[in-house]
Scaffold this active site. Sequence first.
Site, mmCIF file in Angstrom:
data_model
loop_
_atom_site.group_PDB
_atom_site.id
_atom_site.type_symbol
_atom_site.label_atom_id
_atom_site.label_comp_id
_atom_site.label_asym_id
_atom_site.label_seq_id
_atom_site.Cartn_x
_atom_site.Cartn_y
_atom_site.Cartn_z
ATOM 1 N N CYS A 137 0.832 -1.217 0.000
ATOM 2 C CA CYS A 137 0.000 0.000 0.000
ATOM 3 C C CYS A 137 0.863 1.263 0.000
ATOM 4 O O CYS A 137 0.662 2.180 -0.810
ATOM 5 C CB CYS A 137 -0.929 -0.012 1.207
ATOM 6 N N HIS A 216 -2.691 5.555 6.259
ATOM 7 C CA HIS A 216 -1.323 6.061 6.407
ATOM 8 C C HIS A 216 -1.295 7.508 5.894
ATOM 9 O O HIS A 216 -2.116 7.887 5.061
ATOM 10 C CB HIS A 216 -0.340 5.293 5.516
HETATM 11 P P1 NAD Z 1 -5.404 -10.757 6.078
HETATM 12 O O1 NAD Z 1 -4.795 -11.402 7.269
HETATM 13 O O2 NAD Z 1 -6.488 -9.753 6.260
HETATM 14 O O3 NAD Z 1 -5.959 -11.868 5.092
HETATM 15 C C1 NAD Z 1 -5.226 -13.008 4.753
HETATM 16 C C2 NAD Z 1 -6.176 -14.179 4.556
HETATM 17 O O4 NAD Z 1 -5.454 -15.301 4.069
HETATM 18 C C3 NAD Z 1 -6.857 -14.606 5.847
HETATM 19 O O5 NAD Z 1 -8.238 -14.813 5.590
HETATM 20 C C4 NAD Z 1 -6.151 -15.921 6.189
HETATM 21 O O6 NAD Z 1 -7.008 -16.823 6.895
HETATM 22 C C5 NAD Z 1 -5.851 -16.465 4.809
HETATM 23 N N1 NAD Z 1 -4.801 -17.492 4.766
HETATM 24 C C6 NAD Z 1 -3.936 -17.875 5.738
HETATM 25 N N2 NAD Z 1 -3.124 -18.862 5.297
HETATM 26 C C7 NAD Z 1 -3.456 -19.101 4.002
HETATM 27 C C8 NAD Z 1 -3.001 -19.994 3.016
HETATM 28 N N3 NAD Z 1 -2.003 -20.859 3.258
HETATM 29 N N4 NAD Z 1 -3.583 -19.966 1.794
HETATM 30 C C9 NAD Z 1 -4.571 -19.091 1.534
HETATM 31 N N5 NAD Z 1 -5.065 -18.217 2.438
HETATM 32 C C10 NAD Z 1 -4.526 -18.227 3.661
HETATM 33 O O7 NAD Z 1 -4.190 -10.146 5.258
HETATM 34 P P2 NAD Z 1 -4.241 -8.893 4.269
HETATM 35 O O8 NAD Z 1 -4.119 -7.652 5.069
HETATM 36 O O9 NAD Z 1 -5.368 -9.039 3.324
HETATM 37 O O10 NAD Z 1 -2.845 -9.067 3.533
HETATM 38 C C11 NAD Z 1 -2.700 -9.931 2.416
HETATM 39 C C12 NAD Z 1 -1.497 -9.500 1.621
HETATM 40 O O11 NAD Z 1 -1.729 -8.170 1.142
HETATM 41 C C13 NAD Z 1 -0.178 -9.429 2.402
HETATM 42 O O12 NAD Z 1 0.884 -9.715 1.523
HETATM 43 C C14 NAD Z 1 -0.102 -7.970 2.820
HETATM 44 O O13 NAD Z 1 1.205 -7.529 3.072
HETATM 45 C C15 NAD Z 1 -0.677 -7.313 1.583
HETATM 46 N N6 NAD Z 1 -1.226 -5.976 1.823
HETATM 47 C C16 NAD Z 1 -1.955 -5.704 2.932
HETATM 48 C C17 NAD Z 1 -2.431 -4.432 3.135
HETATM 49 C C18 NAD Z 1 -3.190 -4.072 4.365
HETATM 50 O O14 NAD Z 1 -3.076 -2.947 4.807
HETATM 51 N N7 NAD Z 1 -3.985 -4.921 4.928
HETATM 52 C C19 NAD Z 1 -2.184 -3.426 2.196
HETATM 53 C C20 NAD Z 1 -1.478 -3.749 1.029
HETATM 54 C C21 NAD Z 1 -0.981 -5.030 0.859
#
Ligand code: NAD
Length: 336
Positions: A137, A216
Amino acid sequence: MAVNGYGTIGKRVADAVAKQPDLELVGVAKTRPNFEARRAIEKGYPLYMSGEGSRSEFDAAGLPLAGTVREMLSAADVVVDAAPDRVGAENRKLYDAANVRAIFQGGEKADVAEVSFNALGNYAAARGKRRVRVVSCNTTGIARAAAVVLPRWGAERWDVTLIRRAADPAESKKGPLNGIVPTLHIPSHHGPDVRTIFPELSISTVAVVVPTTLMHVHVNRVRLRNPPANATEIVAAFRGTPRFRLFAPWERVEGTPQVMEFARSRGLGLNDVMENVLWEDGVTLDGPDAYFFQAIHQESVVVPESIDAIRAMFDLAPDGPSSIAMTDRALGLSDR
Ligand code: NAD
């Protein structure tokens, strides 16, 4: 296309794909049943089981499964991995075995994919690729701004102070709840990450984490190579670029609380702000130095980028601007 990992990012990407006229959502995969899995079923998304999930848990919850993640992958041309940080790299083995293209998120290291991606920054670099990483992000926010500034005025040096949210709104176990935590490693990882999109950019980033969940905020200072005559030109450039939303002084948006109130009243996605948010009054020129503040809605800013990454990989649009326009029209972001 399919979504593996249905949390903060995954559920938004699935909704965004479902809205695109040229993409089809094959299904979403979750490890465990919860309220989000139920919402997926209610929205009509086929639900698959991923990771170490147990079918009996889904049965006990009364949530019908369409199959396993492997079955989902066999029905898809591309998967967006939105599993937690570093789990995507593990999941890559699954995608290799299924011979399916994959898009990873910013929580993965850059070497998880052939290229790191930002639609305004380097759309063409993802053309025809099988593995693409949409940057995080914060990196997305900075890369978008660099895509506006660099071609117009160049940058001798770019300094960003990142004021980072402590947790997403739904996360109840993270902090700080009361305090400010500096990231002591300088530069923070964001600067090097921006260089995966703009390798030549001289950028330095420092970060502190503060007790908020909304957004942010980046404080940018850019030493321009060929500065414009005044800050109005910079404001006009941001205003004229998709994925930027500027607030004028009369709108009385003092900070992120009002930005999110705007998002609630606009009602796009899950009350999301997928654009970089700038305050017109905060764009300042002092000799060669441009200053501006931007707020980044961490939960949603990377969502349109994931859509454009798919179009780039499959050559579904003539160029970046065309893909961005299609994505933004479908998401309701075109009205700026
Ligand atoms: P999150 O924890 O909200 O969601 C992740 C999901 O994946 C959960 O539902 C979890 O149960 C599931 N999961 C766990 N193990 C798994 C597996 N082996 N296979 C498939 N699914 C599985 O996380 P998020 O915030 O959505 O982040 C996901 C990605 O996006 C990360 O790489 C993070 O760095 C990136 N990201 C997050 C944000 C943010 O602010 N939340 C912003 C930009 C990028």
